[in-house]
Scaffold this motif. Structure first.
Motif, PDB file in Angstrom:
ATOM      1  N   ARG A  22     -50.064   8.799   1.823  1.00  0.00           N
ATOM      2  CA  ARG A  22     -50.123   9.352   3.170  1.00  0.00           C
ATOM      3  C   ARG A  22     -51.474   9.034   3.963  1.00  0.00           C
ATOM      4  NH1 ARG A  22     -46.044  14.497   3.112  1.00  0.00           N
ATOM      5  NH2 ARG A  22     -44.680  13.633   1.755  1.00  0.00           N
ATOM      6  N   TYR A  23     -51.451   8.901   5.061  1.00  0.00           N
ATOM      7  CA  TYR A  23     -52.559   8.612   5.859  1.00  0.00           C
ATOM      8  C   TYR A  23     -52.664   9.873   6.938  1.00  0.00           C
ATOM      9  CZ  TYR A  23     -56.335   5.787   7.965  1.00  0.00           C
ATOM     10  OH  TYR A  23     -57.238   5.319   8.496  1.00  0.00           O
ATOM     11  N   ASN A  24     -53.646  10.411   6.661  1.00  0.00           N
ATOM     12  CA  ASN A  24     -53.767  11.921   7.515  1.00  0.00           C
ATOM     13  C   ASN A  24     -52.433  12.487   7.448  1.00  0.00           C
ATOM     14  OD1 ASN A  24     -56.614  11.704   8.213  1.00  0.00           O
ATOM     15  ND2 ASN A  24     -56.139  10.617  10.018  1.00  0.00           N
ATOM     16  N   THR A  27     -47.465   6.188   4.776  1.00  0.00           N
ATOM     17  CA  THR A  27     -47.971   4.917   5.548  1.00  0.00           C
ATOM     18  C   THR A  27     -47.417   3.744   4.605  1.00  0.00           C
ATOM     19  OG1 THR A  27     -49.577   3.696   6.559  1.00  0.00           O
ATOM     20  CG2 THR A  27     -50.213   5.186   4.602  1.00  0.00           C
ATOM     21  N   ASN A  44     -49.076   0.974   5.525  1.00  0.00           N
ATOM     22  CA  ASN A  44     -50.141   0.146   5.940  1.00  0.00           C
ATOM     23  C   ASN A  44     -50.733  -0.651   4.670  1.00  0.00           C
ATOM     24  OD1 ASN A  44     -52.632  -1.004   6.731  1.00  0.00           O
ATOM     25  ND2 ASN A  44     -53.360   0.985   7.656  1.00  0.00           N
ATOM     26  N   ILE A  51     -54.287  -0.007   3.147  1.00  0.00           N
ATOM     27  CA  ILE A  51     -54.588   1.034   2.292  1.00  0.00           C
ATOM     28  C   ILE A  51     -54.415   0.319   1.025  1.00  0.00           C
ATOM     29  CG2 ILE A  51     -53.855   3.188   1.563  1.00  0.00           C
ATOM     30  CD1 ILE A  51     -54.668   3.308   4.249  1.00  0.00           C
ATOM     31  N   TRP A 110     -57.845   4.101  -0.653  1.00  0.00           N
ATOM     32  CA  TRP A 110     -58.769   4.030   0.539  1.00  0.00           C
ATOM     33  C   TRP A 110     -58.169   3.117   1.678  1.00  0.00           C
ATOM     34  CZ3 TRP A 110     -58.919   1.515  -4.020  1.00  0.00           C
ATOM     35  CH2 TRP A 110     -59.312   0.323  -4.004  1.00  0.00           C
ATOM     36  N   ASP A 111     -58.888   3.332   3.005  1.00  0.00           N
ATOM     37  CA  ASP A 111     -58.475   2.342   4.100  1.00  0.00           C
ATOM     38  C   ASP A 111     -59.791   1.273   3.883  1.00  0.00           C
ATOM     39  OD1 ASP A 111     -57.914   1.054   6.367  1.00  0.00           O
ATOM     40  OD2 ASP A 111     -57.968   2.957   7.465  1.00  0.00           O
ATOM     41  N   ALA A 136     -62.668   6.687   4.754  1.00  0.00           N
ATOM     42  CA  ALA A 136     -61.485   7.106   4.751  1.00  0.00           C
ATOM     43  C   ALA A 136     -60.682   6.945   3.371  1.00  0.00           C
ATOM     44  CB  ALA A 136     -60.483   6.276   5.813  1.00  0.00           C
ATOM     45  N   ARG A 137     -60.541   7.919   2.426  1.00  0.00           N
ATOM     46  CA  ARG A 137     -60.206   7.692   1.279  1.00  0.00           C
ATOM     47  C   ARG A 137     -59.503   9.167   0.618  1.00  0.00           C
ATOM     48  NH1 ARG A 137     -65.914   7.423  -2.071  1.00  0.00           N
ATOM     49  NH2 ARG A 137     -66.754   9.465  -1.437  1.00  0.00           N
ATOM     50  N   ASN A 191     -53.406  11.655  -0.266  1.00  0.00           N
ATOM     51  CA  ASN A 191     -53.519  11.540   1.308  1.00  0.00           C
ATOM     52  C   ASN A 191     -54.917  10.909   1.552  1.00  0.00           C
ATOM     53  OD1 ASN A 191     -53.206  12.160   3.856  1.00  0.00           O
ATOM     54  ND2 ASN A 191     -53.900  14.157   3.578  1.00  0.00           N
ATOM     55  N   VAL A 192     -54.865   9.987   2.097  1.00  0.00           N
ATOM     56  CA  VAL A 192     -56.292   9.016   2.590  1.00  0.00           C
ATOM     57  C   VAL A 192     -56.535   9.924   4.233  1.00  0.00           C
ATOM     58  CG1 VAL A 192     -57.152   7.064   3.313  1.00  0.00           C
ATOM     59  CG2 VAL A 192     -55.609   7.087   1.758  1.00  0.00           C
TER      60      VAL A 192
END
Length: 188
Positions: free
Chosen positions: A42-44, A48, A50, A53, A114-115, A127-128, A162-163
């Protein structure tokens, strides 16, 4: 003629040594899409797909509850935007990885995510996130195909990683703290 026979024997011995050393490792399928249960990235807090990531796998041969004891494999596997389970994105699939030095027994794992827009590696990214630690009772060895994970505690659709993107106020506080330290250092 004798040189050819000796060279052949040496070549065979070298190939046997190479093959036997490659079987001295355990392997697993670095894959949360085919793992049981389904747990996503998950991202925030939002699942996701994406592809920016990326994920890596850290391991420890044996059991531990200390994340600093784990060794990252140095992978950089992107999420697959087209893979969804239980109607949610956040999955990657099918990368067989070797765990160096494994012969038998339990292995502790952790997924690092990580992003890549905030850093090329987990260590460099702002962001990780990291998953909880979990153990697999054993890994596949020798010619056996890599086994999928069975130790994820679930539940289906639960969060594996969760990033988290740091809030701007976090950066402001870091800057303020650094400024104060520099101010007091100059006064001395």
């Amino acid at each position: 003629m004798k040189k050819t026979i000796i060279a052949s024997v040496i070549g065979i011995a070298a190939s046997v040594a190479t093959v036997s050393s490659s079987y001295g490792q355990g392997h697993t399928l670095f894959d949360n899409y085919n793992a049981a249960p389904y747990m996503n990235v998950r991202y925030n807090g939002t699942p996701t797909g994406n592809s920016g990531i990326h994920v890596d796998l850290a391991y420890f041969i044996g059991t531990t509850s200390d994340p600093t004891a784990l060794t990252p494999l140095g992978l950089s596997v992107p999420l697959n935007g087209s893979l969804t389970a239980l109607g949610q994105p956040g999955y990657w699939n099918g990368v067989a990885v070797d765990i160096p030095g494994y012969t038998s027994g339990a292995v502790t794992f952790q997924v690092l995510a990580w992003d890549t827009a905030t850093g090329a590696t987990y260590g460099a990214a702002t962001a990780r996130g990291a998953s909880f630690l979990w153990q697999e009772a054993s890994l596949a060895t020798g010619l056996s195909p890599a086994a999928t994970w069975a130790g994820l505690p679930g539940p289906n659709g639960g969060e594996l990683v969760n990033v988290v993107v740091p809030e701007p106020s976090t950066f402001a506080l870091i800057g303020l703290g650094t400024g104060v330290l520099l101010f007091f250092r100059r006064r001395k």
